[in-house]
Design a protein around this motif. Structure first.
Motif, short mmCIF file in Angstrom:
data_model
loop_
_atom_site.label_atom_id
_atom_site.label_comp_id
_atom_site.label_asym_id
_atom_site.label_seq_id
_atom_site.Cartn_x
_atom_site.Cartn_y
_atom_site.Cartn_z
N TRP A 23 -4.28 -4.85 2.47
CA TRP A 23 -3.20 -4.14 1.86
C TRP A 23 -1.91 -4.24 2.41
N LEU A 26 -0.44 -7.70 2.32
CA LEU A 26 0.11 -8.38 1.00
C LEU A 26 1.44 -7.53 0.91
N MET A 27 1.60 -6.29 1.18
CA MET A 27 2.85 -5.59 1.04
C MET A 27 3.83 -6.37 1.77
N ASP A 30 4.68 -9.45 -0.11
CA ASP A 30 5.22 -9.36 -1.42
C ASP A 30 6.86 -9.06 -1.05
N TRP A 31 7.18 -8.22 -0.20
CA TRP A 31 8.49 -7.81 0.22
C TRP A 31 9.09 -9.08 0.62
N LYS A 56 8.33 0.53 -0.74
CA LYS A 56 7.08 0.38 0.02
C LYS A 56 6.66 1.87 0.80
N TYR A 101 -3.51 -0.58 -5.23
CA TYR A 101 -2.40 -1.43 -4.64
C TYR A 101 -2.53 -2.51 -4.25
N VAL A 102 -3.75 -3.03 -3.79
CA VAL A 102 -4.06 -4.55 -3.44
C VAL A 102 -3.71 -5.07 -4.65
N GLU A 105 -0.44 -5.65 -5.70
CA GLU A 105 0.47 -6.60 -4.92
C GLU A 105 0.03 -8.20 -5.17
N SER A 108 2.05 -8.89 -8.07
CA SER A 108 3.43 -9.12 -7.80
C SER A 108 3.60 -10.32 -7.21
N LEU A 109 2.69 -10.85 -6.13
CA LEU A 109 2.82 -12.16 -5.66
C LEU A 109 2.63 -13.21 -6.69
N LYS A 132 -6.95 -3.73 -12.15
CA LYS A 132 -6.13 -2.82 -11.95
C LYS A 132 -6.63 -1.56 -12.89
#
Length: 154
Positions: A23, A26-27, A30-31, A56, A101-102, A105, A108-109, A132
């Motif tokens: 997680w 990945l955060m 993603d950022w 985040k 959240y994983v 993310e 999002s990626l 999700k």
């Protein structure tokens, strides 16, 4: 935490540890990738970077709350003999929130990669959304009350 066990299959950090590591990675990805995509499109700004950092940070707080709630429930069950469950409680809230959240993310990626022009299978975003939704369904089922039962927190 005595109720958080790591078996040999999970390695030395256990499943929860791996979830947290994946997680966090990945955060960060993603950022950083989101920032790179924004820069490529000429939309990068320090205000958006700060907003992303706050976003985040809020996610980190939610995961902390879920993990702390797991710890509290496990500690209470372990130390209060009057409270018994028909099963052994390990952790539930933390992993469920982290998996939610994983999957987010990952979605999002995938969106960033699509924005970058990468070819992709049309079903991938749909499967990530379904994953999700499945985690949401588990959480909702845990919080549903049977008709006729009263909630004591109202």
């Amino acid at each position: 935490m005595p109720y958080c066990r790591s078996g040999n299959a999970d390695g030395p950090v256990g499943l929860l540890g791996w979830l947290v590591l994946v997680w966090a990675a990945l955060m960060l990805a993603d950022w950083l990738i989101g920032s790179a995509v924004a820069a490529k499109d000429g939309k990068w700004s320090s205000a958006k970077m700060r907003a992303g950092a706050w976003h985040k940070g809020g996610i980190i707080v939610i995961v902390y709350v879920a993990l702390t709630a797991d710890w509290l429930i496990g500690t209470l069950l372990h130390n209060l003999p009057v409270v018994e469950l028909p099963f052994t409680y390990g952790v539930l809230l933390g992993p469920l929130v982290i998996v939610w959240y994983v999957v987010g993310e990952l979605g999002s990626l995938a969106e960033h990669a699509i924005t970058m022009g990468a070819p992709y299978p049309a079903w991938l975003p749909k499967i990530l959304e379904a994953g999700k939704d499945a985690v949401d369904k588990v959480g909702e089922e845990l919080t549903d009350f049977r008709e006729g039962e009263q909630r004591h927190d109202r």
